[in-house]
Enzyme design. Structure first.
Site, PDB file in Angstrom:
ATOM      1  N   HIS A 142       0.706  -1.178  -0.003  1.00  0.00           N
ATOM      2  CA  HIS A 142      -0.063   0.047   0.104  1.00  0.00           C
ATOM      3  C   HIS A 142       0.927   1.225  -0.048  1.00  0.00           C
ATOM      4  O   HIS A 142       1.464   1.475   1.046  1.00  0.00           O
ATOM      5  CB  HIS A 142      -1.163  -0.082   1.135  1.00  0.00           C
ATOM      6  CG  HIS A 142      -1.884   1.098   1.297  1.00  0.00           C
ATOM      7  ND1 HIS A 142      -2.357   1.750   2.461  1.00  0.00           N
ATOM      8  CD2 HIS A 142      -2.582   1.877   0.390  1.00  0.00           C
ATOM      9  CE1 HIS A 142      -3.236   2.654   2.056  1.00  0.00           C
ATOM     10  NE2 HIS A 142      -3.361   2.673   0.619  1.00  0.00           N
ATOM     11  N   ASN A 192      -5.007   4.501   7.006  1.00  0.00           N
ATOM     12  CA  ASN A 192      -6.457   4.770   6.643  1.00  0.00           C
ATOM     13  C   ASN A 192      -7.274   4.434   7.941  1.00  0.00           C
ATOM     14  O   ASN A 192      -8.201   5.189   8.171  1.00  0.00           O
ATOM     15  CB  ASN A 192      -6.705   3.872   5.396  1.00  0.00           C
ATOM     16  CG  ASN A 192      -6.237   4.614   4.115  1.00  0.00           C
ATOM     17  OD1 ASN A 192      -6.052   5.907   4.246  1.00  0.00           O
ATOM     18  ND2 ASN A 192      -6.141   4.063   3.157  1.00  0.00           N
TER      19      ASN A 192
END
Ligand code: CAA
Length: 295
Positions: A142, A192
């Site tokens: 990511h 996140n």
């Protein structure tokens, strides 16, 4: 022990994919960048060329170095060209059905020993790994936007990931000069999970009249030392992306902090996706962004 990587496939040349491809090429890998059609592909390659030219203008690299990096990237619209890749990273639209359809096809083409990685922001890595014939060789990689600049790569181990594939992914991210932080396959991973509720709370603060768009952003920059205010950041990430991430987090955890604020829902209905669509919390049509008068 980590596997040797030479050829890297990147699926999707959008906001994240073009940056991921540029970073890999910059680290010396040979990259095949795949998009759905020629127009979208050329747009992605154009963004890479622009960034490389900017680096030359600023004296951060020579024209020769930029040409070498660009020369390592081959654009394609055919999955077949990924056949010889050692590592394939997907950065297509954040939609599970689309990703599954893509992996089913790619899995049949790419050599069996290759490692597969998803750049998903929030979807479970295992759901993608499970549709391939190589769930042991599947990880999350990511990256953060802009991938060329942001130091972090979250390296996600899902329940099926084997030690060799995980070591390969960690080693690959480090070889790109990134800070590779291992994390588990929990929705939102580390960043996140913390950053999305923060951006959503900023939208709620705006809805409650705590401050204007500009005041909330300026306050967080000056008061908390953030490089961008939360509403500028939401526009930068893409409001459509933010909306789909918070839906996944809400489905997973059923907590109010992950729920879509009404303002976000209405902005998405209006087609205001943030910087990429020209309008979000700010209007980007002029020389410098101004607060969106429609809000
Ligand atoms: N692509 C490539 N490079 C870029 C860029 C872009 N879109 N935007 C800026 N840069 C580069 C510039 O070329 C410049 O490089 P040099 O230092 O080599 O000259 C450097 O970044 C700094 O740029 P600027 O001086 O123009 O602007 P800045 O100092 O304001 O920095 C920023 C821009 C790096 C984007 C900074 O504002 C920042 O860090 N913002 C926060 C970004 C952030 O939080 N990203 C994470 C989003 S969440 C995410 O991505 C995860 C997810 O799943 C949703």
């Amino acid at each position: 022990m980590a596997q040797q990587i030479e050829n890297v496939g990147v699926l999707g040349a959008g906001l994240m994919g073009h940056g991921i491809a540029q970073v890999a090429a910059g680290a010396g890998y040979s990259v095949v960048l795949r998009e759905v059609d020629e127009g979208t592909l050329q747009k992605g390659l154009g963004k890479i060329e622009k960034q490389l030219a900017r680096a030359v203008e600023k004296g951060k690299s020579t024209q020769e170095e930029a040409d070498v990096v660009r020369g390592r990237i081959t654009g394609t619209i055919h999955y077949q060209d990924l056949a010889d890749c050692d590592l394939v990273i997907e950065a297509i639209t954040e939609s599970l059905p689309l990703k599954l359809e893509m992996w089913r096809e790619v899995d049949q083409i790419v050599k069996p020993q290759a490692v597969f990685a998803t750049n998903t922001s929030s979807l479970a890595v295992i759901d993608q790994a499970a549709v391939t014939s190589r769930p042991g060789q599947f990880v999350g990689l990511h990256y953060f936007n802009p991938a060329q600049v942001m130091k972090l790569v979250e390296v996600v181990r899902c329940v099926t990931t084997d030690d060799e594939a995980f070591a390969t992914a960690l080693e690959f991210a480090r070889s790109e000069g990134k800070l590779a932080i291992p994390t588990k396959d929990k929705a939102g991973f580390i960043v996140n999970r913390l950053l999305v509720p923060y951006m959503l709370d900023a939208i709620r603060a705006y809805e409650e009249g705590v401050g204007s768009v500009g005041e909330i952003d300026e306050a967080m920059k000056a008061g908390a030392g953030h490089p961008m205010g939360p509403l500028t950041l939401a526009d930068f990430v893409g409001l459509d992306t933010l909306g789909s991430i918070c839906d996944v987090l809400f489905d997973e955890f059923r907590e109010r902090r992950f729920a879509r604020p009404p303002t976000l829902r209405k902005m998405l209905s209006a087609g205001w996706f943030g910087r990429k669509s020209g309008k979000g919390f700010y209007d980007y049509s002029g020389d410098s962004p101004v607060e969106n008068a429609g809000l």
